[in-house]
Scaffold this active site. Structure first.
Site, mmCIF file in Angstrom:
data_model
loop_
_atom_site.group_PDB
_atom_site.id
_atom_site.type_symbol
_atom_site.label_atom_id
_atom_site.label_comp_id
_atom_site.label_asym_id
_atom_site.label_seq_id
_atom_site.Cartn_x
_atom_site.Cartn_y
_atom_site.Cartn_z
ATOM 1 N N GLU A 165 0.785 -1.204 -0.159
ATOM 2 C CA GLU A 165 0.308 -0.267 -0.502
ATOM 3 C C GLU A 165 0.699 0.848 -0.032
ATOM 4 O O GLU A 165 2.059 1.289 0.523
ATOM 5 C CB GLU A 165 -0.718 -0.108 1.504
ATOM 6 C CG GLU A 165 -1.966 1.181 1.161
ATOM 7 C CD GLU A 165 -3.023 1.238 2.705
ATOM 8 O OE1 GLU A 165 -2.717 -0.160 3.731
ATOM 9 O OE2 GLU A 165 -3.420 2.249 2.804
ATOM 10 N N ARG A 190 4.470 -12.821 10.306
ATOM 11 C CA ARG A 190 5.284 -12.001 9.545
ATOM 12 C C ARG A 190 6.993 -11.052 10.796
ATOM 13 O O ARG A 190 7.142 -12.432 10.911
ATOM 14 C CB ARG A 190 4.223 -10.285 10.865
ATOM 15 C CG ARG A 190 3.942 -9.803 10.383
ATOM 16 C CD ARG A 190 2.939 -8.861 11.004
ATOM 17 N NE ARG A 190 3.884 -7.450 10.978
ATOM 18 C CZ ARG A 190 2.813 -6.884 9.740
ATOM 19 N NH1 ARG A 190 2.094 -7.098 9.250
ATOM 20 N NH2 ARG A 190 3.441 -5.908 9.398
ATOM 21 N N LYS A 227 4.155 0.485 8.983
ATOM 22 C CA LYS A 227 4.709 2.192 8.331
ATOM 23 C C LYS A 227 3.966 3.113 9.206
ATOM 24 O O LYS A 227 4.710 4.541 9.290
ATOM 25 C CB LYS A 227 4.011 1.884 7.059
ATOM 26 C CG LYS A 227 5.129 1.806 6.149
ATOM 27 C CD LYS A 227 4.090 0.937 4.514
ATOM 28 C CE LYS A 227 3.526 -0.237 4.563
ATOM 29 N NZ LYS A 227 2.211 0.117 3.478
#
Ligand code: ATP
Ligand code: MG
Length: 557
Positions: free
Chosen positions: A39, A265, A275
């Site tokens: 994204e 992750r 982020k």
């Protein structure tokens, strides 16, 4: 890239590669297609590097394709700067995406058509409850949800309302489109998830064409299918969404049926890999920007001196599993240390200069000494280091008095100037405040490349000529956070920002490097002998080089 191919071919197997090998063996797919779907709402971080290495690595290993697709369904948080930085980072890591860069927004027409199809099949409806009411109707992990009073709207009404949403006739928050699945499902993501919402904002790719935007969970499977993705690899938090992914694939008329697989992750201690949190650090001025060398972003690690190969190696060492874990920062550091130990040219840089006058050398004396560029790699040749009457050594390499354990220069004893002669310190000059400003020495002309007879010198130290050198600023870094887990806060109400290490940057503004470094370009990496590994920063000017310390010579620096 060829070097990378050899890496991925020898890369250890993992459960995803095993699934792919089985699918290939059974003829389920002729060609493997993966994608990396960031994204564009921030810079990529080391966690993304793991996903990039996995997706692109698989495509390379099985002669398939990996696509780069921007998952750009939330224009409020997205920016072109991030789109540029993400492409730069993926390329820098050494990967090439198949074909053009893709955008989920490029599929908005098809996604809209899918939504209309679902409405026509009675599988989607326009919801007019408020967000708060929807939350209340949704139920909890323990209690099932309740059907919305709008759930049984007719197909015609739904089509008309959805059309109004699309045309901008319905306000933000006044309606959403929901899938009609199962309000009593134990899996909350199947309790009539939202497919579309009204957002009257400009989109960086589609401009003002749309005022409704599809949700990630609806967009992702459709995008995967349109691109012919075979294995859609994502992190474990999407595991519970997989039934929804499959539901979308099953009920929308799509050209392919991709499958989603989840892996753990990457988490690193002493830093954050989110982020949003990284953006807080940037926006709050806690760091100098997204590429601050203390940031775990790919751009920050690059500026710090990490090489693409070291990050790929690190991701390989971390592996791909289904169990969440926290990786020690030391592992990342050892990946770059190994790389630079093997590949970085050696140089002298005196971080805290102390003047040393060699009294038995004449004024204007200049003698070019030979030093290897890399002691373990003769092929790299030698560099020339000028010896002059005045040189600088590091302040920490001199003491007026010390016991035998101090392997450096001490008053009235001897040390070797690396690649040069043995010197003896005879006298110390101090200023009015008692600080040592100069050490007076003599050198032994008979000790170049050989040991003095009958005496032992304490050790070997690095040095630079006082007249022929390059002024530098050296920036040294320590952990950005004082807590291994920055989210562990001392008191309720505090955030991860309370764990920031206020002393993570130390600047040594008066360092001096050997003359051969003159004109070194940003991102050139060196081992400063006895100090560590350093990379030229883009803040460098013609008057002054700026260096970032990448990592120390040994673990635990
Ligand atoms: P963040 O929380 O930092 O914004 P994200 O998952 O929202 O991360 P995306 O841009 O959506 O970021 O991620 C792109 C891809 O990278 C996704 O497939 C995601 O699963 C993967 N990814 C993100 N963070 C990590 C991580 N820490 N380790 C491994 N993969 C990750
Ligand atoms: Mg995300």
């Amino acid at each position: 890239m060829t070097d990378q191919n050899s890496e991925t071919k020898t890369a250890p197997t993992n459960f995803i590669r095993q699934i792919i090998e089985k699918d290939l063996a059974q003829g389920k797919h002729a060609r493997i297609v993966t994608r990396f779907p960031p994204e564009p709402n921030g810079y990529l971080h080391i966690g993304h590097a793991k996903s990039i290495c996995l997706n692109f690595g698989i495509a390379e290993a099985y002669q398939g394709d990996c696509q780069l697709r921007f998952d750009d369904t939330n224009p409020a948080k997205e920016e072109d700067e991030y789109i540029q930085s993400i492409q730069r980072d993926v390329s820098w890591l050494g990967f090439e995406w198949a074909g053009d860069v893709r955008y989920a927004s490029g599929y908005f027409d098809t996604i809209y058509d899918c939504a209309v199809e679902l409405i026509k099949k009675g599988l989607a409806y326009v919801e007019s409850l408020t967000a708060d009411e929807m939350r209340e109707y949704r139920g909890t992990l323990k209690a099932p949800g309740r059907p919305s009073p709008y759930r049984e709207r007719s197909v015609e009404e739904n089509l008309a309302l959805f059309e109004q949403m699309k045309n901008g006739d319905i306000d933000e928050g006044a309606a959403v489109l929901r899938a009609k699945i199962d309000m009593a499902s134990p899996n909350i993501s199947l309790r009539d998830p939202t497919l579309y919402r009204v957002r009257k904002i400009h989109h960086h790719q589609t401009g003002d064409k749309w005022c409704i935007y599809p949700m990630y969970d609806f967009t992702h499977p459709i995008s995967d299918a349109l691109e012919g993705v075979t294995h859609s690899l994502c992190t474990l938090e999407f595991e519970a969404h997989r039934p929804l992914y499959d539901w979308v694939i099953e009920h929308c008329a799509l050209p392919a049926a991709p499958r989603q697989y989840e892996f753990a992750r990457l988490n690193l201690n002493y830093t954050v890999t989110s982020k949003r949190k990284l953006k807080d650090l940037v926006d709050g001025g806690y760091v100098g920007g997204w590429d601050d060398p203390r940031m775990p972003t790919i751009a920050g690690l690059r500026r710090r001196g990490y090489t693409p190969a070291s990050l790929r190696k690190f991701c390989e060492m971390v592996g791909v599993a289904r169990a969440d874990s926290v990786v020690d920062m030391g592992m990342l550091e050892s990946a770059i240390r190994d790389d630079l130990n093997q590949n970085a040219p050696r140089a002298f840089c005196v971080l805290r200069p102390l003047k040393l006058v060699i009294e038995n050398l004449p004024d204007g004396h200049e003698e070019m000494l030979d030093a290897p560029v890399h002691p373990q790699n003769e092929a790299l040749g030698t560099r020339k280091i000028p010896l002059t009457r005045e040189v600088f050594i590091d302040r920490e390499d001199f003491l007026e008095e010390a016991n035998k354990k101090f392997k450096r220069l001490v008053l009235d004893s001897e040390v070797r100037l690396r690649y040069g002669y043995v010197i003896r310190a005879n006298e110390v000059i101090k200023d009015a405040a008692g600080n040592i400003t100069e050490v007076r020495c003599t050198y032994d002309p008979d000790t170049l490349g050989k040991n003095p007879e009958g005496r032992k010198v304490r050790g070997v130290i690095h040095w630079v000529s006082a007249t022929r050198n390059v002024p530098c600023e050296v920036r040294r870094y320590s952990r950005l956070f004082n807590e291994a887990n920055p989210d562990k806060v001392a008191e309720e109400g505090l955030t991860f920002l309370s764990n920031i290490n206020p002393d993570s940057l130390e600047s040594l503004p008066a360092a001096l490097a050997e003359e051969s470094l003159l004109g070194a370009l940003p991102e050139t990496r060196y081992q400063f002998e006895r100090e560590g590994y350093f990379a030229v920063d883009r803040d460098s000017t013609t008057e002054k080089l700026v260096f970032n310390m990448t990592v120390g010579l040994k673990e635990g620096f």
